[in-house]
Design an enzyme around this catalytic site. Structure first.
Site, PDB file in Angstrom:
ATOM      1  CE  LYS A 161      -5.425  -2.728   4.842  1.00  0.00           C
ATOM      2  NZ  LYS A 161      -4.723  -3.224   3.638  1.00  0.00           N
ATOM      3  CB  SER A 215      -3.207   0.028   2.234  1.00  0.00           C
ATOM      4  OG  SER A 215      -3.588  -1.324   2.134  1.00  0.00           O
ATOM      5  CB  SER A 268      -1.618  -3.480   1.030  1.00  0.00           C
ATOM      6  OG  SER A 268      -1.801  -2.338   0.239  1.00  0.00           O
TER       7      SER A 268
END
Lengths: 490, 490
Positions: free
Chosen positions: B81, B156, B180
């Site tokens: 990420k 996210s 997330s």
């Protein structure tokens, strides 16, 4: 004007830079005057993702100082973020301590010129990180140097117990002495290791009413002189302002001032105390600090005799003047060196003179501590004893002291090799005195006359003896023989 | 050949590479073939590093051919990420403010992946600064759900989840502040683990809510989650909140993954099923039935403070975020406005231009929550609620080994469906947020599909540092089902 009486009220905030090897929350070394932005890492630059790690040494230094200022040391303390935007603050928050300072409710004792000691209460002692520096260059921009960012600072806040500009200065000097004795700060004013922010106002009695003038805070003073002068100036300015306008303290009318070092006046920085909201909250990146008994005991072993206690002991135990004791205790190395020398034997006053007049001078020239001159307290004690015993003159002791810094030899050997041992043998000296008397009848006449000429003639005869002995005659012995010879002749 | 490679788990791939049956470079090429073919539609990656990845793969292949020792992820293509700092490429956090930011250091987890010989192939899209539940808040790119391109991948860590689901990597790292990792794993039909707070170093994870953030794996199977956790877990002296390994030892969590738990007790909270879609509830009940068949005892409990989790979270996380994101100011790095009138405008305009709506909203919320006069009512109150929620979990784990509930009340929702109503968006994290507040570990595993063929996630929560147990419980279900093996047709 006759009905006016006033008292100066000052509370002081002091920032002391701690002498740790590395910064407060990262491993960058603290080096003064390095190339801009060369002593930085992701942590003190506040880069994304970087996390602070507490410097344990800084916490120990803070606790040592708190203990020496008679503070209560928090058993549990934590780190808080203080938020404000400024270009020299890379995270736009400062890691500080808010509601649980490491030390609280203590006091410091400061020696006053009249020999008394005044107690000033300490409100709190806490640790925080310093910001960087903004450099305002020519042209339409500024630059930021973050070398200083993250430097450990101890903030010490007093209660408003200080009542004159002189007391403010004395407190600052005493604090400097304490942190130096503890070894927690170099407290070098030139390097900005101590910065002061006094809060000043006046309590004025006028026609049986008491008035309090609006408080002003003078920011960022970094010399004792500026501190004293700015407070003195501010007291006078506030008095004049009160007499002129009658303005008194109200909520919100605190002003922030700067000090103009050249014109020696305070200058307005902020009119109203802005409603600063620093939005303090506990820093979630750091864990709380628990000061358990074991750690505290360990830290306490690093405490030392404080300068004022030592100064008083030198006066009471060794009979030094307060002035001499003060000079010695201005520097821990000198004070301890002196103390150890006295303990090795010898007259305290004599040793004090040797240390303060010769030792400190040489140390200063060599840019080192008096204890680093290569002379042990034992050897210095020997030297002092030789002066006491009349083996050498006070003047010769200075020469020998200097030689001792370059040589391993004992003072006795040095004195011999430099031919500085005094002749104290009365028989030998009497012969020389007789020769001088025989050779200078006029001077003998004058000396005996008892009038104005006598003193000068006496000196001349003495000088002749010294010349003949190449300065090695013990002047006290010569004076004794000379005086008995001259008196006998009358 | 390449089709078969993509079906392998990380462990299988690594072992095949180690044995020389498959070359790492083949695996990397297979993954890039997928990326080049499909990522145009999916948008999982912000940046890929094909040349570097192939270079690293060849290095690993070379090590193997020379018989050198290799790491436990040797040659396995992994995505991270883009909230993790890397010295290669940019670290954008999905934000325009860091669009061109190059980190001078690697996050600890990146170092650990590299030390395990993993091949990092690219950085995945996310909600800006990890704030969001759909990846729609990315300031840089749109990511869609591989199961239905009109739907969101969750957030996210939406890019990481989509990349794993679309077989554009073998595993990915994400971060989880309020769900997330777990919610996008649920939406994309894969497995996602949020470890215990303190289990994985946050050094180099760009902070959103520091007391809640935790890095974790998104994978195609429970075993791979266990494997990746073994690589990234452990104490890090650069993160004070990472836990001592004496308290939380790190070992190969996948070693006994197939060992079922005896006398397993599972707690369910009936009150929590009320707010979820019936298809989700049915799938979770189906999962509970499977556990029953495996001999588990199911007990019903109450978690009285669970419902306050969202309210507490949006005060604590935003308060921390308002401070964490203060550093993006246009002064030191990142986006700077053109032609500011003064330094204040550097701040206001830079931030206004480059932060997205949701980030601004959360900064404002957090700033408000920390403001003087509101701190006690909001931030402090939220901390108290957090303690109560922790208490709910503590009580639950006294009765059961784990708590089971849906990961999300719905399956993946339509793009744009909730963007106009932030509160609706916040509610999609209703089941995941309490876990972050309590700091405990939780996993989301696929447990069914709804009528639209969208995956449903089962959340299993265990007590702090009981990841090994948690993973084994998850594996018990996984071994009985094949939901985790299904992959979307692209």
């Amino acid at each position: 004007m006759t009905n006016i009486d006033y008292k100066v009220i000052v509370g002081l905030e002091i920032h002391v830079q701690l002498a740790t090897r590395t910064k407060m929350f990262c491993g960058c070394e603290l080096i003064f005057a390095a190339e801009p932005n060369s002593r930085v890492c992701p942590v003190c630059l506040g880069l994304p993702g970087a996390l602070p790690v507490m410097n344990k040494q800084a916490v120990e230094f803070a606790i040592l100082t708190a203990l020496s200022l008679n503070c209560k040391v928090a058993e549990f303390t934590k780190w808080d973020r203080k938020s404000y935007y400024y270009p020299d603050l890379p995270k736009n928050y400062q890691i500080s301590q808010y509601d649980l300072p490491i030390g609280s409710t203590g006091f410091i004792e400061i020696p006053l010129p009249d020999g008394k000691v005044k107690k000033i209460r300490i409100r709190r002692v806490h640790l925080e990180e310093d910001a960087g520096k903004n450099i305002h260059s020519e042209g339409n921009f500024s630059q930021v140097d973050l070398n200083r960012a993250g430097t450990p600072l101890l903030e010490i806040v007093t209660e408003p117990d200080i009542n004159s500009a002189e007391e403010v200065r004395l407190l600052a000097i005493e604090l400097q002495r304490i942190v130096r004795f503890l070894g927690v700060s170099e407290a070098d004013m030139q390097k900005g290791h101590m910065r002061f922010e006094p809060n000043v106002n006046l309590h004025i009695k006028k026609d049986n009413n008491e008035y309090k003038t609006p408080i002003t805070e003078i920011k960022n003073l970094n010399s004792f002189k500026a501190l004293e002068k700015s407070v003195a100036f501010e007291a006078q300015r506030q008095l004049a302002e009160f007499l002129d306008s009658g303005k008194v303290m109200q909520s919100g009318n605190k002003k922030t001032l700067g000090w103009d070092d050249i014109r020696e006046v305070t200058v307005l920085q902020r009119e109203k105390e802005e409603a600063h909201d620093y939005r303090y909250f506990p820093d979630p990146d750091l864990v709380p600090v628990v000061v358990n008994k074991k750690w505290l005991v360990e830290i306490k072993t690093k405490l030392c005799e404080l300068p004022l206690t030592m100064q008083n002991r030198f006066v009471s135990e060794y009979g030094l003047s307060d002035y001499d004791a003060g000079v010695l205790t201005a520097d821990k190395a000198a004070a301890e060196f002196f103390d150890n020398t006295v303990k090795a034997g010898g007259d305290a006053k004599r040793i004090c003179n040797l240390v303060t007049q010769t030792g400190l001078k040489i140390a200063n020239e060599k840019n080192c501590k008096v204890s680093q001159l290569g002379i042990s307290p034992q050897k210095l004690a020997e030297l002092a004893k030789m002066v006491e015993a009349g083996q050498i003159s006070a003047t010769a002791s200075v020469t020998i002291f200097e030689k001792m810094t370059q040589s391993e030899s004992a003072p006795q050997q040095i004195a011999e090799s430099l031919n500085l041992l005094q002749k104290s043998d009365e028989g030998e000296l009497e012969k020389i005195v007789d020769e001088v008397i025989a050779a200078n009848p006029q001077a003998v006449e004058d000396a005996k006359s008892g009038d104005k000429k006598s003193k000068k003639a006496n000196g001349f005869l003495m000088g002749q003896v010294m010349q003949k002995t190449k300065g090695t005659a013990n002047p006290q012995v010569v004076a004794k023989i000379l005086s008995s010879k001259l008196n006998k002749g009358i | 050949m390449s089709k078969d490679i993509l079906k392998l788990t990380c462990r299988e791939l690594r072992d095949s590479i180690a044995k020389g049956e498959i070359k790492s470079s083949e695996a990397v090429s297979a993954v890039f073939e997928r990326i080049e073919k499909y990522d145009g539609q999916i948008g999982a990656y912000l940046n890929t590093y094909k040349n570097d990845a192939l270079g690293k793969a060849k290095e690993v292949d070379g090590k193997i051919s020379k018989g050198k020792s290799i790491g436990v992820l040797a040659g396995v293509p992994i995505a991270v990420k883009d909230v993790l700092c890397t010295t290669f490429g940019t670290t954008t956090c999905g934000s325009k403010i860091l669009e061109n930011f190059h980190s001078p250091y690697n996050a600890t987890v990146i170092e650990k992946l590299l030390a395990a010989d993993a091949v990092i192939i690219g950085k995945t899209n996310l909600d800006e600064f990890a704030m969001g539940s759909s990846t729609e808040n990315s300031g840089l790119k749109k990511t869609v759900n591989p199961w239905d391109k009109s739907r969101v991948p969750g957030g996210s860590s939406g890019g990481s989840a989509a990349a794993v689901a679309a077989k554009m990597c073998f595993a990915a790292l994400g971060s989880d502040t309020g769900g997330s990792i777990r919610q996008p794993a649920s939406f994309c039909g894969i497995t996602g683990l949020k470890p215990t707070y303190g289990r994985v170093s946050r050094y180099g994870l760009v902070a959103y809510g520091s007391s809640l953030d935790q890095i974790g794996p998104l994978t195609a199977s429970v075993g791979d989650c266990a494997l990746l956790l073994s690589v990234i877990a452990g104490h890090d002296e650069r993160d004070s909140t990472s836990v001592d390994e004496k308290m939380a030892p790190v070992y190969d969590f996948s070693a006994e993954i197939d060992e079922p738990l005896k006398n397993l007790k599972i707690a369910v909270v009936p009150q929590l099923f009320e707010g979820a879609d019936s298809e989700v509830v049915n799938a979770v009940k189906g999962a509970i039935d499977i556990y029953k068949k495996l001999g588990a005892e199911i007990i019903e409990i109450k978690m009285p403070h669970f419902e306050y989790a969202i309210a507490a979270y949006y005060l604590i996380a935003t308060a921390e975020a308002s401070s964490n994101l203060a550093r993006y100011d246009g002064v030191h790095y990142g986006h700077r406005t053109k032609n500011p009138a003064d330094y204040i405008e550097v701040y206001t305009k830079s931030r206004n231009e480059a932060f997205g709506q949701e980030v601004k909203r959360r900064i404002m919320l957090g700033t408000y929550a920390l403001s003087s006069g509101y701190y006690d009512a909001y931030y402090l109150k939220a901390l108290k609620v957090r303690n109560l929620i922790r208490g709910d979990f503590t009580a639950a784990f006294q009765k059961a080994d784990c708590v089971i509930m849906p990961t999300s009340p719905t399956t993946a929702f339509k793009i744009g469906e909730k963007t106009a109503d932030p509160l609706q968006m916040y509610l999609s994290d209703v089941y995941t947020i309490a876990v972050n507040l309590a700091g405990v570990p939780a996993i989301s595993i696929p447990c069914g599909f709804d009528k639209n063929n969208l995956p449903i996630g089962l959340q299993i929560i265990a007590s702090a540092f009981q990841e090994e147990k948690l993973l084994r419980i998850a594996r018990m279900f996984e071994s009985q089902t094949d939901f985790h093996k299904r992959r979307p047709e692209l």
